[in-house]
Scaffold this active site. Structure first.
Site, short mmCIF file in Angstrom:
data_model
loop_
_atom_site.label_atom_id
_atom_site.label_comp_id
_atom_site.label_asym_id
_atom_site.label_seq_id
_atom_site.Cartn_x
_atom_site.Cartn_y
_atom_site.Cartn_z
N THR A 172 0.87 -1.18 0.00
CA THR A 172 0.00 0.00 0.00
C THR A 172 0.91 1.22 0.00
OG1 THR A 172 -1.91 -0.99 1.13
CG2 THR A 172 -1.55 1.30 1.58
N ARG A 200 -13.48 -7.96 -2.42
CA ARG A 200 -12.81 -7.73 -1.13
C ARG A 200 -12.24 -6.30 -1.03
NH1 ARG A 200 -7.57 -6.06 0.81
NH2 ARG A 200 -7.21 -7.05 2.82
N VAL A 201 -12.49 -5.66 0.08
CA VAL A 201 -11.93 -4.33 0.35
C VAL A 201 -11.19 -4.40 1.69
CG1 VAL A 201 -12.48 -1.89 0.78
CG2 VAL A 201 -13.84 -3.19 -0.87
N ASP A 203 -8.52 -2.30 4.66
CA ASP A 203 -8.66 -1.18 5.59
C ASP A 203 -8.37 0.18 4.94
OD1 ASP A 203 -5.96 -2.19 5.34
OD2 ASP A 203 -5.40 -0.68 6.81
N THR A 223 -0.73 0.20 6.82
CA THR A 223 -0.46 -0.81 5.80
C THR A 223 -0.28 -2.16 6.45
OG1 THR A 223 1.05 -1.55 4.08
CG2 THR A 223 2.03 -0.22 5.84
N GLY A 224 -0.87 -3.18 5.85
CA GLY A 224 -0.73 -4.52 6.42
C GLY A 224 -1.99 -5.33 6.19
N1 ASP Z 1 -3.93 -2.93 3.98
C1 ASP Z 1 -3.99 -3.25 2.58
C2 ASP Z 1 -5.20 -4.08 2.31
O1 ASP Z 1 -5.50 -4.94 3.12
C3 ASP Z 1 -2.80 -3.93 2.10
C4 ASP Z 1 -1.49 -3.37 2.60
O2 ASP Z 1 -1.48 -2.36 3.23
O3 ASP Z 1 -0.44 -3.93 2.36
O4 ASP Z 1 -5.80 -3.94 1.28
#
Ligand code: ASP
Length: 304
Positions: A172, A200-201, A203, A223-224
């Protein structure tokens, strides 16, 4: 107006391992982070708004094929690129977000248009695309978003899923900033999870989970693991600890990361408070990140 300003950016924490990083690859990422930081910093140094600064940094990251947002976004299960983004103004709590849009060069610009040119906060799918088109957001053909690296990653994830092995690949981009007027802003943009299905969405576009800004507390971009970040209402959790318990940004981040860890959420976040303090915690091997402020030198980092 005062002299204080601060900015932090991230390029995700998802697909990082030290072994993958030769010196030259590392250099590429660090240069890209440096450029994206400069884009936002330039706005702040010239007395510009934090909203413009976070948008400028996120656009630079979306335009860079190394990161999972805009050009270089991951592939979804249908072989396309479906993107999510959000932006928030900490002085008014106005926010704009989009989920599941395809074919727009800079999803963060669409999110900003939602905030400033519609009476809604969150648009999704076809409706969001119709809105973006009506408001003249730049479009791009599918091959603009293609990168060989993401294509190969998608194929690997698909193979693993056929063997019932769940392998999460994500990433992200995001930015948070405080401007000289004392206004905080946050912005986040992502292609989400590789091979995601069923609309799918994560955060990132969910206000309070992956993105939040409030002048009484802080601005946060996460991010995560999107599912756990939504469950922990991560960005708002940090803001609440500052606003209601007067915790420092550092302590709030420690508590929130612990909470996230307790539900097996991995990832990280960037946050800046109304005093210009910056925190960039993560519980993964690394997180692409950079920051600068009126009273601290520029930092660009990937690992610990
Ligand atoms: N948080 C983002 C999601 O779940 C992915 C990411 O931040 O790496 O879509």
């Amino acid at each position: 107006m005062n002299d204080l300003f601060a900015i932090a950016i991230h390029g995700g924490a998802g697909t990082l391992s030290r072994e993958r990083f030769s010196t030259s690859v590392r250099q590429q990422y660090e240069n890209a982070l440096q450029q994206a930081l400069q884009a936002g910093l330039h706005v702040l140094q010239n007395g510009g708004r934090s909203l413009d600064a976070v948008e400028a940094s996120v656009i630079a990251l979306e335009d860079c094929p190394l990161f999972n947002a805009g050009c270089g976004a991951v592939f979804d299960a249908l072989g396309g690129h479906s993107m999510d983004a959000a932006i928030m103004n900490g002085s008014t709590l106005e926010a704009g977000a989009v989920a599941g849009i395809s074919g727009f060069k800079n999803p963060i610009r669409v999110a900003r248009a939602v905030m400033e040119k519609s009476r809604y906060v969150f648009l999704s799918g076809q409706g969001a695309s119709d809105f973006a088109r009506e408001h003249g957001c730049a479009e791009a053909a599918a091959d603009y978003f293609y990168t060989e690296f993401r294509y190969n990653e998608w194929k690997q994830v698909q193979e693993k899923e056929q063997q019932n092995i769940v392998e999460k690949r994500f990433g992200t981009v995001g930015a948070v900033a405080l401007d000289r007027d004392g206004t905080l802003a946050a912005a986040t943009s992502t292609g989400g999870l590789t091979n995601k299905k069923y609309g799918r969405v994560g955060d990132s576009p969910v206000i309070g989970s992956g993105t939040y800004a409030n002048n009484n507390s802080c601005a946060v971009s996460c991010t995560g693991d999107g599912e756990q970040f939504i469950q922990a209402v991560t960005a708002y959790d940090i803001s609440c600890q500052l606003e209601y318990k007067q915790l420092t940004l550092q302590d709030a981040c420690v508590h929130t990361m612990e909470r996230l860890g307790s539900i097996k959420g991995s990832g990280g976040l960037i946050a800046v408070d109304r005093f210009g303090n910056i925190q960039m915690p993560f519980n993964t091997e690394g997180m692409y990140r950079a920051c600068a402020s009126s009273n601290a030198p520029t930092q660009v980092k990937i690992f610990d």
